[in-house]
Design a protein around this motif. Sequence first.
Motif: not given
Length: 262
Positions: A136-138, A148-152
């Motif tokens: 959900w957070a992602l 504009q950039l996300a890592l999971i």
Amino acid sequence: MKAEPISQVDEHQQATALDSLLSREDLWRGQQWQQQSDCLSSGYTSLDEVLAGQGWPSSGVCELLSDQVGIGELTLLLPLIAQHIPLSGTADKQRNGAVALVAPPFIPFAAGLAQHNIDVERIVWVDCIDRKEQLWALEQALASGVCQLALIWLSTLSVTESRRLQLACEKGHSLCFCYLPSHLASQSHPVQLRIQLHRDYNKTVDNAATELTIVKRRGGWPIAGFELSLLPRYLAYSDWQKSPSKPEHSVSSDIIQGPWSS
């Protein structure tokens, strides 16, 4: 009223509908390799040469597959993170938001990130255990237009979840990297790029490069394993690294390399 033949339907409407369809991130075209021009350099010349558009895609979902930690999996993306949130404060106005790290396995080490010209004040660290909350957070970060950039880091990802993340990237014009275990390479996720990482610890330090295998890339065929040096700069170019008197032993798999804090 006499119906008009299909051939007389407004050509402009047809063209608009076709453009809308071709703009979908989950639709692949045979000549798409040549059509990607808004890519971001990976910071590694040998990697750029095998990526569509000579770099990472500017938006969409990418997957990094590995069963090992400390093999440069975060170092691989540090040049990209630095492009989005540079420490110097000279960021492009289109990339002046934040970078999200969702559920990383270790504590991000601020000093190590700053060494790579990254503004740590613009890193959003989401530390939660519940998997649904992580996703959900992602999704919120990707769709917001701010990150504009996300890592999971995940242990599993379904096709439905992958598609939902792709739609969030389209909405926010953002880029997502998912760290996943290697056994998921056999699943057909609608993603831009899938790369598998591996390092052979039986080699000495100077030869322990990370092996990258491109499992899937938009607009091209998979590529068998090739080596890429992902050692930190202060180690890769140090006098100890080049000294013939360094210890003759294998690198322990317990050593964690990269900007993490235990």
